[in-house]
Design an enzyme around this catalytic site. Sequence first.
Site, PDB file in Angstrom:
ATOM      1  N   CYS A  70       0.754  -1.224  -0.101  1.00  0.00           N
ATOM      2  CA  CYS A  70      -0.030  -0.095  -0.173  1.00  0.00           C
ATOM      3  C   CYS A  70       0.860   1.127   0.004  1.00  0.00           C
ATOM      4  O   CYS A  70       0.359   2.228   0.056  1.00  0.00           O
ATOM      5  CB  CYS A  70      -0.989  -0.039   1.287  1.00  0.00           C
ATOM      6  SG  CYS A  70      -0.057   0.026   2.862  1.00  0.00           S
ATOM      7  N   GLU A 109      -7.571  -5.565  -2.098  1.00  0.00           N
ATOM      8  CA  GLU A 109      -7.613  -4.823  -0.875  1.00  0.00           C
ATOM      9  C   GLU A 109      -6.579  -3.895  -0.877  1.00  0.00           C
ATOM     10  O   GLU A 109      -5.434  -4.108  -1.114  1.00  0.00           O
ATOM     11  CB  GLU A 109      -7.593  -5.683   0.360  1.00  0.00           C
ATOM     12  CG  GLU A 109      -7.724  -5.278   1.647  1.00  0.00           C
ATOM     13  CD  GLU A 109      -6.337  -5.248   2.223  1.00  0.00           C
ATOM     14  OE1 GLU A 109      -6.272  -4.821   3.337  1.00  0.00           O
ATOM     15  OE2 GLU A 109      -5.320  -5.484   1.553  1.00  0.00           O
ATOM     16  N   ARG A 153      -9.441  -0.816  11.324  1.00  0.00           N
ATOM     17  CA  ARG A 153      -8.824  -0.761  10.329  1.00  0.00           C
ATOM     18  C   ARG A 153      -9.385  -0.646   9.134  1.00  0.00           C
ATOM     19  O   ARG A 153      -9.809  -1.718   8.518  1.00  0.00           O
ATOM     20  CB  ARG A 153      -7.845  -2.207  10.553  1.00  0.00           C
ATOM     21  CG  ARG A 153      -6.919  -2.385   9.368  1.00  0.00           C
ATOM     22  CD  ARG A 153      -6.096  -3.728   9.432  1.00  0.00           C
ATOM     23  NE  ARG A 153      -5.316  -4.107   8.421  1.00  0.00           N
ATOM     24  CZ  ARG A 153      -4.012  -3.922   8.427  1.00  0.00           C
ATOM     25  NH1 ARG A 153      -3.652  -3.109   9.671  1.00  0.00           N
ATOM     26  NH2 ARG A 153      -3.226  -4.011   7.546  1.00  0.00           N
ATOM     27  N   ARG A 155     -10.154  -0.330   5.507  1.00  0.00           N
ATOM     28  CA  ARG A 155      -9.447  -0.775   4.015  1.00  0.00           C
ATOM     29  C   ARG A 155     -10.539  -0.722   2.967  1.00  0.00           C
ATOM     30  O   ARG A 155     -11.736  -0.884   3.224  1.00  0.00           O
ATOM     31  CB  ARG A 155      -8.698  -2.167   4.058  1.00  0.00           C
ATOM     32  CG  ARG A 155      -7.594  -2.159   4.978  1.00  0.00           C
ATOM     33  CD  ARG A 155      -6.332  -1.455   4.428  1.00  0.00           C
ATOM     34  NE  ARG A 155      -5.073  -1.571   5.419  1.00  0.00           N
ATOM     35  CZ  ARG A 155      -4.861  -0.790   6.436  1.00  0.00           C
ATOM     36  NH1 ARG A 155      -5.613   0.131   6.785  1.00  0.00           N
ATOM     37  NH2 ARG A 155      -3.599  -0.902   6.919  1.00  0.00           N
TER      38      ARG A 155
END
Length: 447
Positions: A70, A109, A153, A155
């Site tokens: 990422c 993702e 978290r 995403r």
Amino acid sequence: MRFIDLFAGLGGFHVGLASLGHECVFASELDTHLQELYEKNFGLRPHGDIRTISADLVPSHDVLCAGSPCQPFSKAGGQQGFDCPRWGDLFGHVLRLLKHHKPKFLILENVPNLERHDNGDTWSQLQRELCAAGYEISTKHLSPHQYGVPQIRERVFIVGSRSGLTHFAWPQQADEADLSISSVLDKNPEDAKPISSHAKKCLQVWQAFIKAFPKKEELPSFPIWSMEFGATYPFEKETPHALGSRRLRKYRGSHGIPLSWYPAALRMDGLPSYACTKEDSFPHWKVLFIQQNREFYKRHKKWIKPWLPRILDFPPSFQKLEWNCKGEKRNIWDYVIQFRASGVRIKRPTTAPSLIAMTTTQVPIIGWERRYMTPRECARLQSLHELKHLPHAPTRAFKALGNAVNSELVRLIGASLLAPRPEHRATLTAGDFNRLGQAEPANHAAI
């Protein structure tokens, strides 16, 4: 169905889809240590760098899964996007395999900022390329805490299908009221690392600050930046960079220390790091936080001034506090603590903050036990607690877990995306659907 697991890491996609009965036929992972662990856990040795693997060597498959690095799109990274020399071309290799094998489905993702990167141009390009490859896609921001796992978290997940998504629904959220980080904690774990004496002293100093704060007032919701207490350098109409070193000497910098005490060449060192940026004007959020902290100091100067020298012994990130426990008991040791670059963050013990791969110093701290979470406890936050093997070195374990995809979210998405189509459901019983974990229909934003 047969699936492939790209940028596999610890195998979050593998755990999630295998729990639904699907078979992993290929995996790719650059880190050789993680390759070894993957083979121990799943009996399948991942190949190395996907950029060096011919599409012909990848077995045919029904589902492509990928959680590519990422860093090119994260707000915490350089945000170089496709221009990132190390990771920027990886999505192109995902497309290469999609075009060659034409799997029925895809699940991707990444960080939420992917959609906002470069003013949305990056996401627009990805969207066009996925659609051109033959996929109808849908995206949604999900976090484990919305589905019964005590970790915040967020995403972005992207699902795609070559035959449309009319059958697909994003999983419905669970009730968050009963979430507690205690559900993932072990009792007196032997491998738990206690917080350092330096960190403990810092928290004691901030606890003294909180104790001295007027009981009739709520602690501020904005980040407390102690370096603004007594500072007078300009920040609204011009910046220290725009003003220049010579003109700065008449102002006060961090914690009210006169900038005239610094040699001209080192004068910027007397300012908070966020005030040293080479820009002629600060963004609105920064102006607001500086303004709020200076006004806060003026109102509470009487009791802050004798406290202030105690915070000077700590690094800048320890000199900032984020109190996320509004209305709660004012005792730091009752909560979950995280030392971040943005400051010392205090959170309610309902959820853990997002696991971060960059440094072990940001592992969540269990305040009431004066210790860091263990790798096995953090694995539960990623729904990877069933893995028999994790990296032995805590540093490697926390890094791998910080990079992992949450397997429970993968399972819930896969249960809906890969479920039999309506025309094939007549022979299935209600028990079959319960076994599959089929999500109830919900609106989705097809793109």
